[in-house]
Design an enzyme around this catalytic site. Structure first.
Site, PDB file in Angstrom:
ATOM      1  N   ARG A 142       0.810  -1.226   0.000  1.00 29.96           N
ATOM      2  CA  ARG A 142       0.000   0.000   0.000  1.00 29.96           C
ATOM      3  C   ARG A 142       0.839   1.270   0.000  1.00 29.96           C
ATOM      4  NH1 ARG A 142      -5.424  -1.195   3.451  1.00 29.96           N
ATOM      5  NH2 ARG A 142      -6.294  -2.592   1.898  1.00 29.96           N
ATOM      6  N   ASP A 161     -15.964  11.559   8.058  1.00 25.88           N
ATOM      7  CA  ASP A 161     -14.913  10.588   7.781  1.00 25.88           C
ATOM      8  C   ASP A 161     -13.594  11.304   8.080  1.00 25.88           C
ATOM      9  OD1 ASP A 161     -14.883   7.758   6.049  1.00 25.88           O
ATOM     10  OD2 ASP A 161     -12.974   8.823   5.997  1.00 25.88           O
TER      11      ASP A 161
HETATM   12  C1  LIG Z   1     -14.371   0.366   5.045  1.00 24.14           C
HETATM   13  S1  LIG Z   1     -14.869   2.047   5.090  1.00 24.14           S
HETATM   14  C2  LIG Z   1     -16.475   1.879   5.818  1.00 24.14           C
HETATM   15  C3  LIG Z   1     -17.506   2.711   5.108  1.00 24.14           C
HETATM   16  C4  LIG Z   1     -18.949   2.540   5.609  1.00 24.14           C
HETATM   17  N1  LIG Z   1     -19.069   2.869   6.996  1.00 24.14           N
HETATM   18  C5  LIG Z   1     -19.456   1.156   5.364  1.00 24.14           C
HETATM   19  O1  LIG Z   1     -19.545   0.346   6.289  1.00 24.14           O
HETATM   20  O2  LIG Z   1     -19.778   0.848   4.208  1.00 24.14           O
HETATM   21  C6  LIG Z   1     -13.876   2.662   6.449  1.00 24.14           C
HETATM   22  C7  LIG Z   1     -13.844   4.173   6.532  1.00 24.14           C
HETATM   23  O3  LIG Z   1     -13.272   4.533   7.791  1.00 24.14           O
HETATM   24  C8  LIG Z   1     -12.528   5.715   7.622  1.00 24.14           C
HETATM   25  N2  LIG Z   1     -11.587   5.858   8.754  1.00 24.14           N
HETATM   26  C9  LIG Z   1     -10.444   5.176   8.996  1.00 24.14           C
HETATM   27  N3  LIG Z   1      -9.869   5.611  10.127  1.00 24.14           N
HETATM   28  C10 LIG Z   1     -10.671   6.594  10.627  1.00 24.14           C
HETATM   29  C11 LIG Z   1     -10.607   7.431  11.777  1.00 24.14           C
HETATM   30  N4  LIG Z   1      -9.588   7.357  12.644  1.00 24.14           N
HETATM   31  N5  LIG Z   1     -11.600   8.326  11.968  1.00 24.14           N
HETATM   32  C12 LIG Z   1     -12.632   8.421  11.077  1.00 24.14           C
HETATM   33  N6  LIG Z   1     -12.752   7.654   9.979  1.00 24.14           N
HETATM   34  C13 LIG Z   1     -11.779   6.745   9.755  1.00 24.14           C
HETATM   35  C14 LIG Z   1     -11.844   5.510   6.266  1.00 24.14           C
HETATM   36  O4  LIG Z   1     -11.435   6.739   5.712  1.00 24.14           O
HETATM   37  C15 LIG Z   1     -12.957   4.819   5.471  1.00 24.14           C
HETATM   38  O5  LIG Z   1     -13.710   5.739   4.709  1.00 24.14           O
END
Ligand SMILES: C[S@@+](CC[C@H](N)C(=O)[O-])C[C@H]1O[C@@H](n2cnc3c(N)ncnc32)[C@H](O)[C@@H]1O
Length: 303
Positions: A58, A164
């Protein structure tokens, strides 16, 4: 392809293999990168061989683009340039999402809306919902459609916050434009009611149908960057929080801290939804599980 181009391409791919190999075996550099990911976004990356390979894959693109050679070069640069933190976190996480993902949650929400709305703890006239790791927005618009389609919300002002850590994702969520193949999970009647459509070329130049959430519905959601490992900026509490498929990135201590903040962010009887694979994440006594991965905020504790 001429001989010079072919030689350049194979040199590039040798250089890429070489970089990947070096990163995968650089345990000290990995420790530095993993500490930084933990500090910036709570991302927990123990030095397993799976993570060594995953992180090398990555981050190799970012390292190459920045004309760096090692994890330590990258860590040094990130320490000096906060504006690159987002790209770093984004490279380490996935934004995978879809409309009506884990559909059982939207059924549970629908079934619980009358009770949620009758609760004496709810703010008068409002229904407050937070989608806490909203990625590119498919979850947000699914939730909005679910709420607006329910007779239970008639006459209420829906206060909808989507957040996010990744501002590129937030911009896509706010623009709310999706190619037809991503909209397959949306029932036809909802697609017609909530979306406009237009044709345009996709990234490969092929003519494609795009759907965009209608302006009148887009304007009902506020977007903000919120890092879940930092303090939450709320004055009023929510009736419902969706925080799905993000706990997977955090270690036990971070999950416990986030659960405590979620307990503060939800009013008593409010509901917290985690991803289906995150059902075991909540150990906080302020929550009671009402279904695997769905938790009710109890009245006990600081109200
Ligand atoms: C796999 S996606 C999940 C999207 C949606 N909630 C779903 O279940 O379909 C994970 C998301 O978490 C966000 N993320 C990761 N670390 C984070 C943090 N510390 N605070 C807020 N968002 C975070 C990422 O940017 C990403 O958009």
């Amino acid at each position: 392809m001429n001989t010079a181009n072919r030689a350049r391409q194979s040199n590039n791919s040798f250089a890429e293999d070489d970089l990947l190999h070096r990163l995968q075996s650089d345990q000290a550099g990995f420790a530095r990168i993993s500490a930084l990911a933990g500090k910036l976004a709570g991302i927990h990356l123990p030095a397993t061989s799976k993570n060594l390979t995953l992180v090398a894959t990555r981050l190799s693109y970012m390292i190459r683009e920045l004309e760096l050679a090692t994890y330590s070069d990258l860590a040094r640069l990130l320490e000096k340039t906060p504006e690159r933190h987002q790209e770093f976190i984004s490279a380490l996480t996935t934004n995978t999402t879809q409309f009506f993902r884990e559909p059982t949650h939207f059924d549970i929400l629908k079934q619980n809306l009358p009770t949620l709305i009758q609760s004496p703890h709810r703010a008068v006239g409002e229904f407050r919902i937070w989608c806490a790791a909203s990625s590119t927005g498919q979850e947000v618009w699914t939730l909005l459609m679910t709420l607006l389609e329910s007779p239970a919300t008639t006459g209420l002002t829906i206060k909808f916050l989507a957040s996010d850590i990744d501002t590129d994702c937030l911009e896509k969520a706010w623009k709310a434009i999706y190619p037809a193949d991503q909209c397959r999970g949306i029932p036809q009647n909802l697609l017609e009611k909530y979306f406009d459509s237009a044709a345009g070329p996709n990234h490969a130049g092929v003519q494609t149908t795009y759907y965009r959430v209608k302006r009148e519905f887009r304007s009902r959601v506020q977007f903000a960057r919120i890092n879940l490992v930092e303090a939450f900026p709320f004055e009023k509490r929510f009736d419902v929080v969706f925080c799905r498929n993000v706990m997977i990135y955090f270690d036990r201590t971070t999950i416990d801290k986030i659960s405590e903040k979620m307990a503060q962010a939800l009013r008593p009887d409010g509901l917290l939804f985690l991803g289906l694979s995150e059902a075991g994440a909540i150990r906080n006594p302020s929550f009671k599980s009402i279904s695997p991965s769905v938790f009710k905020r109890l009245e006990m504790g600081p109200a």
